[in-house]
Write a protein that holds these residues in place. Structure first.
Motif, PDB file in Angstrom:
ATOM      1  N   ALA A 324      31.780  31.717  52.794  1.00  0.00           N
ATOM      2  CA  ALA A 324      30.900  32.013  51.812  1.00  0.00           C
ATOM      3  C   ALA A 324      29.768  30.753  51.459  1.00  0.00           C
ATOM      4  N   LEU A 325      28.579  31.219  51.685  1.00  0.00           N
ATOM      5  CA  LEU A 325      27.540  30.377  51.467  1.00  0.00           C
ATOM      6  C   LEU A 325      26.769  30.897  50.223  1.00  0.00           C
ATOM      7  N   MET A 326      26.782  29.977  48.854  1.00  0.00           N
ATOM      8  CA  MET A 326      26.107  30.438  47.843  1.00  0.00           C
ATOM      9  C   MET A 326      24.918  29.608  47.365  1.00  0.00           C
ATOM     10  N   LEU A 347      25.271  33.294  69.088  1.00  0.00           N
ATOM     11  CA  LEU A 347      26.773  32.746  69.258  1.00  0.00           C
ATOM     12  C   LEU A 347      27.699  34.127  69.138  1.00  0.00           C
ATOM     13  N   GLY A 348      27.165  35.218  68.755  1.00  0.00           N
ATOM     14  CA  GLY A 348      28.088  36.423  68.362  1.00  0.00           C
ATOM     15  C   GLY A 348      28.723  36.288  67.136  1.00  0.00           C
ATOM     16  N   ILE A 349      28.179  35.749  66.302  1.00  0.00           N
ATOM     17  CA  ILE A 349      28.719  35.561  64.865  1.00  0.00           C
ATOM     18  C   ILE A 349      28.083  36.383  63.983  1.00  0.00           C
ATOM     19  N   HIS A 350      28.681  37.120  63.075  1.00  0.00           N
ATOM     20  CA  HIS A 350      28.121  38.161  62.321  1.00  0.00           C
ATOM     21  C   HIS A 350      28.105  37.618  60.856  1.00  0.00           C
ATOM     22  N   VAL A 351      26.690  37.468  60.501  1.00  0.00           N
ATOM     23  CA  VAL A 351      26.025  37.111  59.193  1.00  0.00           C
ATOM     24  C   VAL A 351      25.713  38.028  58.304  1.00  0.00           C
ATOM     25  N   GLY A 352      26.587  38.058  57.133  1.00  0.00           N
ATOM     26  CA  GLY A 352      26.230  39.031  56.101  1.00  0.00           C
ATOM     27  C   GLY A 352      25.538  38.756  54.775  1.00  0.00           C
ATOM     28  N   TRP A 353      25.092  39.596  54.075  1.00  0.00           N
ATOM     29  CA  TRP A 353      24.162  39.249  52.812  1.00  0.00           C
ATOM     30  C   TRP A 353      24.464  39.827  51.759  1.00  0.00           C
ATOM     31  N   LEU A 354      24.427  39.157  50.592  1.00  0.00           N
ATOM     32  CA  LEU A 354      24.973  39.975  49.486  1.00  0.00           C
ATOM     33  C   LEU A 354      24.233  39.335  48.235  1.00  0.00           C
ATOM     34  N   LYS A 374      34.847  41.703  59.486  1.00  0.00           N
ATOM     35  CA  LYS A 374      34.021  41.674  60.398  1.00  0.00           C
ATOM     36  C   LYS A 374      32.383  40.706  59.910  1.00  0.00           C
ATOM     37  N   THR A 375      32.277  40.382  58.606  1.00  0.00           N
ATOM     38  CA  THR A 375      31.523  39.473  58.226  1.00  0.00           C
ATOM     39  C   THR A 375      32.096  38.019  58.580  1.00  0.00           C
ATOM     40  N   GLN A 376      31.562  37.170  59.232  1.00  0.00           N
ATOM     41  CA  GLN A 376      32.390  36.057  59.184  1.00  0.00           C
ATOM     42  C   GLN A 376      31.432  34.741  58.547  1.00  0.00           C
ATOM     43  N   GLU A 387      33.213  40.467  40.603  1.00  0.00           N
ATOM     44  CA  GLU A 387      34.092  41.484  40.634  1.00  0.00           C
ATOM     45  C   GLU A 387      33.783  42.155  41.739  1.00  0.00           C
ATOM     46  N   GLY A 388      34.695  42.676  42.617  1.00  0.00           N
ATOM     47  CA  GLY A 388      34.654  43.519  43.509  1.00  0.00           C
ATOM     48  C   GLY A 388      34.371  43.188  44.886  1.00  0.00           C
ATOM     49  N   VAL A 389      34.120  41.805  44.819  1.00  0.00           N
ATOM     50  CA  VAL A 389      33.969  41.289  46.265  1.00  0.00           C
ATOM     51  C   VAL A 389      35.071  40.686  46.682  1.00  0.00           C
ATOM     52  N   GLU A 390      35.770  41.255  47.728  1.00  0.00           N
ATOM     53  CA  GLU A 390      37.162  40.789  48.106  1.00  0.00           C
ATOM     54  C   GLU A 390      36.973  40.226  49.615  1.00  0.00           C
ATOM     55  N   TYR A 391      37.687  38.981  49.878  1.00  0.00           N
ATOM     56  CA  TYR A 391      37.466  38.637  51.306  1.00  0.00           C
ATOM     57  C   TYR A 391      38.902  38.789  52.148  1.00  0.00           C
ATOM     58  N   ASN A 392      38.321  38.653  53.344  1.00  0.00           N
ATOM     59  CA  ASN A 392      39.744  38.783  54.170  1.00  0.00           C
ATOM     60  C   ASN A 392      40.457  37.523  54.344  1.00  0.00           C
ATOM     61  N   LYS A 393      39.582  36.611  54.755  1.00  0.00           N
ATOM     62  CA  LYS A 393      40.353  35.455  55.083  1.00  0.00           C
ATOM     63  C   LYS A 393      39.407  34.231  54.789  1.00  0.00           C
ATOM     64  N   LEU A 394      39.149  33.893  53.358  1.00  0.00           N
ATOM     65  CA  LEU A 394      37.988  33.147  53.231  1.00  0.00           C
ATOM     66  C   LEU A 394      38.822  31.387  53.313  1.00  0.00           C
ATOM     67  N   GLY A 395      38.022  30.932  53.995  1.00  0.00           N
ATOM     68  CA  GLY A 395      38.387  29.347  54.283  1.00  0.00           C
ATOM     69  C   GLY A 395      37.507  28.244  53.980  1.00  0.00           C
ATOM     70  N   LEU A 396      36.338  28.628  53.457  1.00  0.00           N
ATOM     71  CA  LEU A 396      35.541  27.461  52.950  1.00  0.00           C
ATOM     72  C   LEU A 396      34.234  28.150  52.020  1.00  0.00           C
ATOM     73  N   ILE A 397      33.951  27.442  51.339  1.00  0.00           N
ATOM     74  CA  ILE A 397      32.805  27.945  50.318  1.00  0.00           C
ATOM     75  C   ILE A 397      31.703  26.758  50.465  1.00  0.00           C
ATOM     76  N   ILE A 398      30.304  26.912  50.628  1.00  0.00           N
ATOM     77  CA  ILE A 398      29.695  26.233  50.752  1.00  0.00           C
ATOM     78  C   ILE A 398      28.404  26.654  49.646  1.00  0.00           C
ATOM     79  N   ILE A 399      28.182  25.468  48.679  1.00  0.00           N
ATOM     80  CA  ILE A 399      27.216  25.730  47.580  1.00  0.00           C
ATOM     81  C   ILE A 399      26.109  24.943  47.655  1.00  0.00           C
ATOM     82  N   ASP A 400      24.949  25.581  47.817  1.00  0.00           N
ATOM     83  CA  ASP A 400      23.527  24.763  47.879  1.00  0.00           C
ATOM     84  C   ASP A 400      23.357  24.712  46.499  1.00  0.00           C
ATOM     85  N   GLU A 401      23.386  23.650  45.751  1.00  0.00           N
ATOM     86  CA  GLU A 401      23.080  23.961  44.317  1.00  0.00           C
ATOM     87  C   GLU A 401      21.789  23.224  44.107  1.00  0.00           C
TER      88      GLU A 401
END
Ligand code: ADP
Ligand code: MG
Length: 695
Positions: A324-326, A347-354, A374-376, A387-401
């Motif tokens: 997740a990149l916030m 590279l065949g990587i799926h990027v999502g937006w929220l 599906k979203t990587q 609330e309501g955002v569920e990840y499948n297998k979250l391994g890394l969070i990047i915060i651009d602050e």
């Protein structure tokens, strides 16, 4: 010294004059015991130990005076006032009352001796004091003055200074035969030459006779030093403890997928700088360790932090984890989204937006893709952790602050994503370089990597400061430059943080410039335009179809148009230096030399001038951030004054910068050898500030 009952357990109501009502008022000041009263530190002191000679007074000074009344009459000016002039033989001063009674006037008879206290200001005929505290002395020779400076405390509505001072006076009298527990171990006090807490609290409330009114804040004062040291230590321990708690939980150990990384690097039009490589190396070590990474990535604007983030993302995705990149704003998040899509789709990587604005079917689809995995890489704003955002297998969070997120915010985010007893890794990127002192105190819970060089071939930007009276000249210069094939930004700023007003101002400027420069193609971009519109405008600017782009500070972040080599910033005096540095960093990315014109509103204040001169002198983000810190203070630099973060009772990280290394060492000693005092120190200094202690 006989230790009687600990001051901590003496109730407030045992003091003379403190009943339930007053006790409730004290609670509002986070004062719950006699000991807390002693830690309620003065803001400043008033010198009532003597009468100050009138001749030596200065405007703005708070002083006690004594003199003989020479006249007293009612003046009828714009506002009716009672004006009483006194003299002490060295000079004259007038006491002015806008509210007064006839009795008051009569009492201030010529020849009477008056002692008063107040702030000196400039009046029509010399010095004046408005509404001084005063007393008529019947026998001036017998009238006593105080023996020590008079402390002035922060107080709350309905609790008078005099009352509070009297109560704290009672509390400090108890210090004679009670002890405040000293949480600093003897060995640490000796090592750093710090006086005992009892001694310090005693002098703080009853300072030495000849101390000046800012005595407590003075650099060389051992009492100040001891308290600042302890406060900084408490803050640091709070953060270190958070960090240690976090380290108790395991994080996925990620091996490096070199094929994926190689494929990504191959498509970049450049090679990585040494700084990027070393930062990335430090990150890789963290990710492989099995302990959660908690790392700050620093680098000047344009140093290429995004590529390092991309490598980190690939490291996690290569192990089958989601990322997740916030980003703090929609616009910055969008920039990242487009950028990562460009890089990762091949590279065949799926990027999502929220984001908060993603609604309806689109939102459902994004949530579904995130849940199924599906979203990587999911890019977005704070909405990523709602609330309501569920990840499948979250391994890394990047915060651009842009500004520091509270520790509690980051912890909440971490809890949300905890799965299989594994916690995700975290990388925090800062938009602006952080001075070392600030990093040591506000980011003590993070490890830090610095990209210490810019990509090769950048030509430093020349900056000119030009006053608003020469605006037309600037417009003409821009026209000439654009006609020669250059491209330029014209940035509009506003004092108010209101996006709407900012956009309006940009529209007005756009119209003016369009009228003044009919031969140029002039575009407009601001935060309230639809995303598609913004993309279109930016694409046209990138393609050279727009020569002059009028913008709000939205372009501060992320925008990358190498051919644009001119920038005008209107009213730069309204922005912080780090923000100006970010803005200016939008030019100077191409082959040609770049120029930035800071078109300030004349006349500039002295500090305003000092600040802009820093911008003209330097293009080094770290240096600029240091200066910003000196000139504005940490709350402003971190942009966190609203949250109350980094507000100290007594410490000041600019003034006390020299303590920080020792504080850092002392905190490690305490963590290892005196763990029993940690919570109590935190409690003593951070009580009521939720930021660090709510783990
Ligand atoms: P920032 O650190 O300010 O976020 P960016 O990641 O936006 O910087 O990078 C700034 C610009 O530098 C981008 O155009 C990026 O493509 C380019 N860039 C990044 N790394 C390199 C490099 N090693 N060599 C040349 N250009 C680079
Ligand atoms: Mg960036």
């Amino acid at each position: 010294m006989p230790t009687q009952k600990s001051l901590h357990s003496i109730p407030l109501t045992s003091l003379k004059g403190v009943g339930a009502v007053l006790e409730a008022k004290l609670h509002q000041l986070s004062i719950y015991s006699v000991q807390d009263l002693l830690f309620h530190l003065p803001l400043r002191y008033e010198d009532r130990t003597r009468a100050f000679p009138i001749r030596e007074l200065k405007i703005g000074q708070q002083a006690q005076l004594q003199g003989e009344v020479v006249s007293c009459s009612v003046q009828f000016g714009k506002r009716r006032s009672l004006t009483c002039t006194i003299t002490d033989k060295t000079g004259f001063i007038s006491l002015r009352f806008f509210h007064f009674s006839a009795a008051q006037k009569d009492a201030l008879e010529t020849g009477k001796c008056v002692r008063c206290f107040g702030e000196v200001r400039r009046g029509r005929n010399g010095f004046e004091i408005y509404h001084p505290e005063y007393k008529i002395l019947d026998d001036p020779s017998a009238a006593k003055t105080s023996d020590t400076l008079t402390p002035v405390y922060p107080t709350t509505e309905g609790l008078q200074q005099l009352r509070l001072r009297a109560i704290i006076g009672q509390a400090s009298a108890l210090l004679a035969n009670h002890e405040v527990e000293d949480f600093l171990p003897e060995s640490i006090r000796q090592r750093y030459g710090l006086p005992s807490i009892n001694e310090v609290l005693h002098t703080v409330h009853q300072p030495p006779l000849h101390a000046s009114s800012d005595w407590l804040l003075q650099d060389a004062n051992p009492a100040q030093k001891r308290l600042a040291f302890e406060e900084l230590l408490a803050h640091r321990l709070g953060m270190r403890k958070n960090r240690i708690d976090i380290n108790q939980i395991a994080a996925p150990a990620l091996t490096l997928n070199s094929q994926l990384i190689a494929a990504f690097l191959k498509q970049l039009p450049f090679t990585l700088t040494g700084g990027q490589l070393s930062a990335s190396g430090e990150i890789n070590e963290d990710l492989q360790s099995g302990e959660p990474m908690l790392r700050l990535l620093q680098g000047d604007v344009g140093s290429g932090k995004t590529v390092v983030a991309a490598l980190t993302v690939l490291h996690a995705i290569g192990n089958g984890y989601q990322v997740a990149l916030m980003a703090p704003t929609e616009i910055l998040a969008e920039q990242h989204y487009w950028n990562f899509q460009d890089w990762f789709t091949p590279l065949g990587i799926h990027v999502g937006w929220l984001s908060g604005k993603t609604k309806g079917a689109l939102r459902r689809e994004q949530l579904e893709n995130t849940l199924t995995g599906k979203t990587q890489l999911l890019v977005g704003t704070h909405a990523l952790f709602q609330e309501g955002v569920e990840y499948n297998k979250l391994g890394l969070i990047i915060i651009d602050e842009q500004h520091r997120f509270g520790v509690h915010q980051r912890l909440a985010l971490r809890e949300k994503s905890l799965k299989d007893n594994l916690t995700p890794h975290q990388l925090v990127m800062t938009a602006t370089p952080i001075p070392r002192t600030l990093a040591m105190s506000a980011y003590a819970d993070l490890d830090c990597s610095v990209i210490n060089e810019l990509p090769p071939g950048r030509i430093p930007i020349s900056t000119a400061l030009i006053g608003s009276e020469r605006r037309e000249e600037v417009v003409a210069r821009i026209e000439a430059a654009c006609q020669k094939g250059n491209q330029a930004y014209w940035v509009c700023t506003l004092i108010e943080e209101s996006e709407e007003l900012q956009c309006q101002a940009a529209e007005v400027t756009w119209q003016q410039l369009s009228t003044a420069l009919p031969h140029l193609k002039i575009g407009l971009i601001h935060g309230r335009m639809k995303p598609a519109e913004k993309v279109e405008i930016m694409a046209a600017f990138k393609a050279g179809e727009i020569q002059l782009l009028v913008a709000t500070t939205v372009i501060e972040v992320g925008v990358d148009v190498p051919n644009a080599n001119l920038m005008v910033i209107e009213n730069p005096e309204r922005l912080g230096l780090s923000q100006l540095h970010q803005l200016r960093g939008r030019v100077g990315r191409g082959q040609a030399a770049s120029f930035c014109i800071m078109l300030y509103q004349s006349p500039l204040s002295a500090t305003g001038k000092k600040r802009l001169l820093v911008m003209r002198e330097s293009t080094d983000g770290f240096y600029i951030a240091e200066k910003d810190l000196e000139l504005r203070g940490p709350g402003q630099v971190l942009g966190t004054q609203q949250t109350g973060m980094m507000t100290f009772k007594i410490a000041d990280i600019v003034r006390d910068a020299d303590l920080l290394d020792n504080v850092q060492d002392a905190s490690e000693t305490i963590l290892q050898q005196h763990p029993q005092v940690i919570d109590r120190l935190i409690q003593r200094w951070l009580q009521g500030s939720e930021t660090y202690i709510h783990v």
